[in-house]
Structure formats: structure tokens, C-alpha cells
Write a protein that holds these residues in place. Structure first.
Motif, PDB file in Angstrom:
ATOM      1  N   ALA A   1      -1.726   2.604 -18.527  1.00  0.00           N
ATOM      2  CA  ALA A   1      -0.732   3.631 -18.815  1.00  0.00           C
ATOM      3  C   ALA A   1      -1.187   4.934 -18.159  1.00  0.00           C
ATOM      4  N   GLY A   2      -0.266   5.636 -17.536  1.00  0.00           N
ATOM      5  CA  GLY A   2      -0.604   6.911 -16.915  1.00  0.00           C
ATOM      6  C   GLY A   2      -1.131   6.791 -15.490  1.00  0.00           C
ATOM      7  N   GLN A   3      -1.329   5.566 -15.011  1.00  0.00           N
ATOM      8  CA  GLN A   3      -1.878   5.379 -13.658  1.00  0.00           C
ATOM      9  C   GLN A   3      -0.793   4.933 -12.666  1.00  0.00           C
ATOM     10  N   GLY A   4       0.459   4.912 -13.133  1.00  0.00           N
ATOM     11  CA  GLY A   4       1.545   4.332 -12.329  1.00  0.00           C
ATOM     12  C   GLY A   4       1.835   5.060 -11.045  1.00  0.00           C
ATOM     13  N   GLY A   5       1.432   6.352 -10.963  1.00  0.00           N
ATOM     14  CA  GLY A   5       1.740   7.127  -9.770  1.00  0.00           C
ATOM     15  C   GLY A   5       0.744   6.942  -8.644  1.00  0.00           C
ATOM     16  N   LYS A   6      -0.342   6.207  -8.907  1.00  0.00           N
ATOM     17  CA  LYS A   6      -1.359   6.024  -7.866  1.00  0.00           C
ATOM     18  C   LYS A   6      -0.970   4.927  -6.893  1.00  0.00           C
TER      19      LYS A   6
ATOM     20  N   ARG B   1      11.904   1.734 -14.285  1.00  0.00           N
ATOM     21  CA  ARG B   1      10.750   2.560 -14.645  1.00  0.00           C
ATOM     22  C   ARG B   1      10.275   2.237 -16.055  1.00  0.00           C
ATOM     23  N   SER B   2      11.202   2.008 -16.940  1.00  0.00           N
ATOM     24  CA  SER B   2      10.809   1.738 -18.312  1.00  0.00           C
ATOM     25  C   SER B   2      10.115   0.365 -18.414  1.00  0.00           C
ATOM     26  N   ILE B   3      10.607  -0.618 -17.675  1.00  0.00           N
ATOM     27  CA  ILE B   3       9.944  -1.935 -17.687  1.00  0.00           C
ATOM     28  C   ILE B   3       8.565  -1.838 -17.048  1.00  0.00           C
ATOM     29  N   ALA B   4       8.488  -1.149 -15.898  1.00  0.00           N
ATOM     30  CA  ALA B   4       7.199  -1.018 -15.205  1.00  0.00           C
ATOM     31  C   ALA B   4       6.181  -0.335 -16.116  1.00  0.00           C
ATOM     32  N   ASP B   5       6.605   0.707 -16.822  1.00  0.00           N
ATOM     33  CA  ASP B   5       5.671   1.429 -17.686  1.00  0.00           C
ATOM     34  C   ASP B   5       5.221   0.572 -18.871  1.00  0.00           C
ATOM     35  N   ARG B   6       6.135  -0.261 -19.358  1.00  0.00           N
ATOM     36  CA  ARG B   6       5.754  -1.158 -20.452  1.00  0.00           C
ATOM     37  C   ARG B   6       4.626  -2.090 -20.004  1.00  0.00           C
ATOM     38  N   PHE B   7       4.756  -2.631 -18.800  1.00  0.00           N
ATOM     39  CA  PHE B   7       3.732  -3.570 -18.335  1.00  0.00           C
ATOM     40  C   PHE B   7       2.457  -2.854 -17.866  1.00  0.00           C
ATOM     41  N   LEU B   8       2.602  -1.638 -17.346  1.00  0.00           N
ATOM     42  CA  LEU B   8       1.410  -0.831 -17.033  1.00  0.00           C
ATOM     43  C   LEU B   8       0.590  -0.616 -18.303  1.00  0.00           C
ATOM     44  N   ASN B   9       1.294  -0.308 -19.361  1.00  0.00           N
ATOM     45  CA  ASN B   9       0.658  -0.085 -20.638  1.00  0.00           C
ATOM     46  C   ASN B   9      -0.040  -1.356 -21.118  1.00  0.00           C
TER      47      ASN B   9
ATOM     48  N   ASP C   1       0.803  -1.218   0.000  1.00  0.00           N
ATOM     49  CA  ASP C   1       0.000   0.000   0.000  1.00  0.00           C
ATOM     50  C   ASP C   1       0.836   1.268   0.000  1.00  0.00           C
ATOM     51  N   TRP C   2       2.048   1.174   0.550  1.00  0.00           N
ATOM     52  CA  TRP C   2       2.882   2.369   0.664  1.00  0.00           C
ATOM     53  C   TRP C   2       3.685   2.641  -0.602  1.00  0.00           C
ATOM     54  N   LEU C   3       3.581   1.742  -1.572  1.00  0.00           N
ATOM     55  CA  LEU C   3       4.274   1.962  -2.843  1.00  0.00           C
ATOM     56  C   LEU C   3       3.269   2.332  -3.920  1.00  0.00           C
ATOM     57  N   THR C   4       3.709   3.123  -4.893  1.00  0.00           N
ATOM     58  CA  THR C   4       2.837   3.415  -6.033  1.00  0.00           C
ATOM     59  C   THR C   4       2.662   2.145  -6.862  1.00  0.00           C
ATOM     60  N   ALA C   5       1.692   2.197  -7.786  1.00  0.00           N
ATOM     61  CA  ALA C   5       1.474   1.063  -8.688  1.00  0.00           C
ATOM     62  C   ALA C   5       2.770   0.725  -9.418  1.00  0.00           C
ATOM     63  N   ARG C   6       3.442   1.765  -9.918  1.00  0.00           N
ATOM     64  CA  ARG C   6       4.677   1.534 -10.671  1.00  0.00           C
ATOM     65  C   ARG C   6       5.744   0.885  -9.795  1.00  0.00           C
ATOM     66  N   ASP C   7       5.884   1.371  -8.562  1.00  0.00           N
ATOM     67  CA  ASP C   7       6.911   0.811  -7.674  1.00  0.00           C
ATOM     68  C   ASP C   7       6.552  -0.602  -7.213  1.00  0.00           C
TER      69      ASP C   7
ATOM     70  N   ARG D   1      -4.897  -6.018 -12.103  1.00  0.00           N
ATOM     71  CA  ARG D   1      -4.043  -5.854 -13.281  1.00  0.00           C
ATOM     72  C   ARG D   1      -2.614  -5.464 -12.879  1.00  0.00           C
ATOM     73  N   ILE D   2      -2.484  -4.691 -11.788  1.00  0.00           N
ATOM     74  CA  ILE D   2      -1.137  -4.340 -11.303  1.00  0.00           C
ATOM     75  C   ILE D   2      -0.411  -5.613 -10.832  1.00  0.00           C
ATOM     76  N   GLN D   3      -1.165  -6.479 -10.177  1.00  0.00           N
ATOM     77  CA  GLN D   3      -0.569  -7.755  -9.740  1.00  0.00           C
ATOM     78  C   GLN D   3      -0.047  -8.571 -10.919  1.00  0.00           C
ATOM     79  N   ILE D   4      -0.852  -8.600 -11.995  1.00  0.00           N
ATOM     80  CA  ILE D   4      -0.452  -9.353 -13.182  1.00  0.00           C
ATOM     81  C   ILE D   4       0.796  -8.719 -13.797  1.00  0.00           C
ATOM     82  N   ALA D   5       0.786  -7.382 -13.882  1.00  0.00           N
ATOM     83  CA  ALA D   5       1.941  -6.663 -14.433  1.00  0.00           C
ATOM     84  C   ALA D   5       3.189  -6.929 -13.589  1.00  0.00           C
ATOM     85  N   ARG D   6       3.021  -6.968 -12.282  1.00  0.00           N
ATOM     86  CA  ARG D   6       4.158  -7.222 -11.382  1.00  0.00           C
ATOM     87  C   ARG D   6       4.756  -8.605 -11.645  1.00  0.00           C
ATOM     88  N   ALA D   7       3.881  -9.603 -11.780  1.00  0.00           N
ATOM     89  CA  ALA D   7       4.382 -10.960 -12.012  1.00  0.00           C
ATOM     90  C   ALA D   7       5.128 -11.032 -13.344  1.00  0.00           C
TER      91      ALA D   7
END
Ligand SMILES: Nc1ncnc2c1ncn2[C@@H]1O[C@H](COP(=O)(O)OP(=O)(O)OP(=O)(O)O)[C@@H](O)[C@H]1O
Ligand SMILES: [Mg+2]
Length: 258
Positions: free
Chosen positions: A130-135, A117-125, A94-100, A147-153
Motif C-alpha cells: 500500500a502506498g507504493q503504487g506510484g513507483k 485504481r480501486s481494484i489495483a489499490d486493493r491488491f497492492l494492499n 517498466d514504463w508503467l507504475t506498479a499500480r498501472d 509481489r506486483i506480479q502476483i497482484a497483477r495476476a
């Protein structure tokens, strides 16, 4: 020399939970071999032991009977070679952003900030965020957190993906998009996947083999249906519908036992 070792081997695996109310044998004599690159879908009625099997393969719980081996070596705990998407969506920090959250494992491995950051943004996309990584997770809906969980894996690029009803909380559109993405990622990278779902059509669209479990107590693998159909799967083809019917019959027999 000798026989070729299976990539994953569940050998007489069982799990008996012992608590204040006594012992409960959730899983019994579960036997399965997966070759590297397989997409195995596990189906079964609620409570039959699917998550229990996945937790043992992930290394979170040790089997009380039998053994699980990865490339011949007993599983002794979690590892970066196995990426897990949990049932439900409360496993994000909870204390980390979606991207982190997505980049967390990459940071542990010592990857630099810009690359993370570039890898995280690729999977966010890829998961449509995309664009929600700071939440932060508390600012995201259930489906977005999933979806963030899937991107993380996926961002951790594990050899094996263990996914427990990953698309269960998603709307039909997002679900269809992510099914397609997952299938593409799998065929491009030849990851080995264990995918749990309640959705027979989803299983038949994705899997190289579908395993159906018998209901518990003593849940075990009852039948395995191979799906030798080309990808992307044509869901209205006769061959697809025949597979669907076969899996449906197996599940139906568990819901309405004789
Ligand atoms: N930690 C635990 N202690 C005691 N019993 C447990 C524990 N975890 C699971 N169980 C029991 O084991 C059985 C299998 O649970 P499991 O979560 O594996 O089912 P599942 O097939 O994943 O179901 P669902 O489709 O509803 O997610 C259930 O009867 C459950 O109550
Ligand atoms: Mg479960």
C-alpha cells in the motif's frame, strides 16, 4: 452426454526443443487432469521441466506431442482465463507504475479509471505494498516486483492461476503472509491453481494434490500425492508431517537416483 470433461487435461504432452545444438526432449508423456477449484502443486528438481509444462498450459508454447485441453477445448494460445505469475520478476512493464501494471489487464478490458485504481489499490494492499503504487518497477526491489506480479495476476480475476515459484524470491515473513493470502483467496473464489515450487512445506501447506516430476531429459509426472487435510494447515500435525515425508522421499529419489 458422455463422461464429464476435466477442467484441465494434459494428455500425453511432450516438448522437444530444437536448437542449434540439436534436439532436447524436456518433457515426455505428461498426463494430468485437474478438476475446477483444485490447487495443484508441481515439484521437481531444477531442469525437470516444470516451467516448460506451465508455459504450454499458459499457451505460450505449443506441445510438440500430445494435447492440452481446457474444458474440453484445445489450448491454442494465451487467454485472460489464465493468469500467469512468471519465475523471476522481469515481466512487468517498466514504463508503467506498479499500480498501472496491476491494472493493465483491466484497462484492456475497458474498465474505467476509478474502478481500475480501486481494484489495483486493493491488491497492492493485499501484497503489503500500500502506498507504493506510484513507483516504477526500476524503483522496486526484486521481492516487491514479485509481489506486483502476483497482484497483477489476482486483479485480473482469472479462472485459473499459473504460478511459477511465485514466492521464491521473498523473505520468510512475506512468504508466509502471501501463502496465507493465496490460500484464502483460493478457498473464497475457488480458482484452479497450478503452483510450481521447490519448497515441500509450502506445497504441503497449500495443495489439494502435489505432483512430483521425474528429472529430465524426458521429464514427466512421476507421482501424485493427495493431501486431504483441512485448511489452514496445521504444519506440525502428524498428518501434515506424513505428507511432507512422502513428498520428500519422492524428490529425494530424484536427487539421488539409485
Ligand atoms: N527454449 C528452450 N530451448 C531449449 N531448451 C530449453 C528451453 N527451455 C527450457 N529448456 C530446457 O528444458 C529443460 C526444462 O527446463 P524448465 O525451465 O522447464 O525446468 P524447470 O523444471 O522449470 O527448472 P527450474 O526449477 O530450475 O526452474 C531444461 O533442461 C532446459 O535447459
Ligand atoms: Mg522453472
Amino acid at each position: 452426454m458422455g463422461d464429464e470433461v476435466a477442467f484441465v487435461e494434459l494428455d500425453g504432452v511432450g516438448m522437444t526443443f530444437r536448437g542449434r545444438t540439436g534436439a532436447y526432449q524436456a518433457v515426455r508423456d505428461f498426463n494430468l487432469e485437474l478438476s475446477e477449484g483444485e490447487f495443484f502443486c508441481l515439484l521437481g528438481t531444477s531442469g525437470c521441466g516444470k516451467t516448460t509444462v506451465m508455459n504450454m498450459l499458459a499457451g505460450f508454447d505449443a506441445p510438440t506431442e500430445g494435447q492440452i485441453r481446457l474444458e474440453g477445448r484445445p489450448v491454442r494460445g494465451p487467454g485472460a482465463d489464465r493468469g500467469v505469475v512468471f519465475q523471476g520478476h522481469d515481466s512487468l512493464y517498466d514504463w508503467l507504475t506498479a499500480r498501472d501494471n496491476i491494472a493493465f489487464g483491466l484497462r484492456l478490458r475497458g474498465m474505467g479509471r476509478a474502478e481500475r485504481r480501486s481494484i489495483a489499490d486493493r491488491f497492492l494492499n493485499m501484497v503489503g505494498l500500500a502506498g507504493q503504487g506510484g513507483k516504477h518497477p526500476s524503483e522496486l526491489s526484486g521481492g516487491m516486483k514479485q509481489r506486483i506480479q502476483i497482484a497483477r495476476a489476482l486483479a485480473n480475476d482469472p479462472r485459473m492461476l499459473l504460478m511459477d515459484e511465485p514466492f521464491g524470491a521473498l523473505d520468510a515473513m512475506t512468504r508466509a503472509v502471501l501463502q496465507g493470502e493465496l490460500s484464502r483467496i483460493w478457498s473464497e473464489n475457488r480458482k484452479t491453481v497450478l503452483f510450481i515450487t521447490h519448497d515441500i512445506e509450502e506445497a504441503c501447506a497449500l495443495a489439494t494434490r502435489v505432483g512430483v516430476m521425474k528429472r529430465g531429459p524426458g521429464g514427466t509426472l512421476k507421482a501424485v500425492v493427495p493431501l486431504d487435510l483441512p485448511y489452514p494447515r496445521e504444519r506440525t500435525s502428524d498428518a501434515f508431517m506424513a505428507s511432507f515425508r512422502r513428498v520428500h522421499e519422492l524428490i529425494h529419489a530424484e536427487i539421488h537416483p539409485q
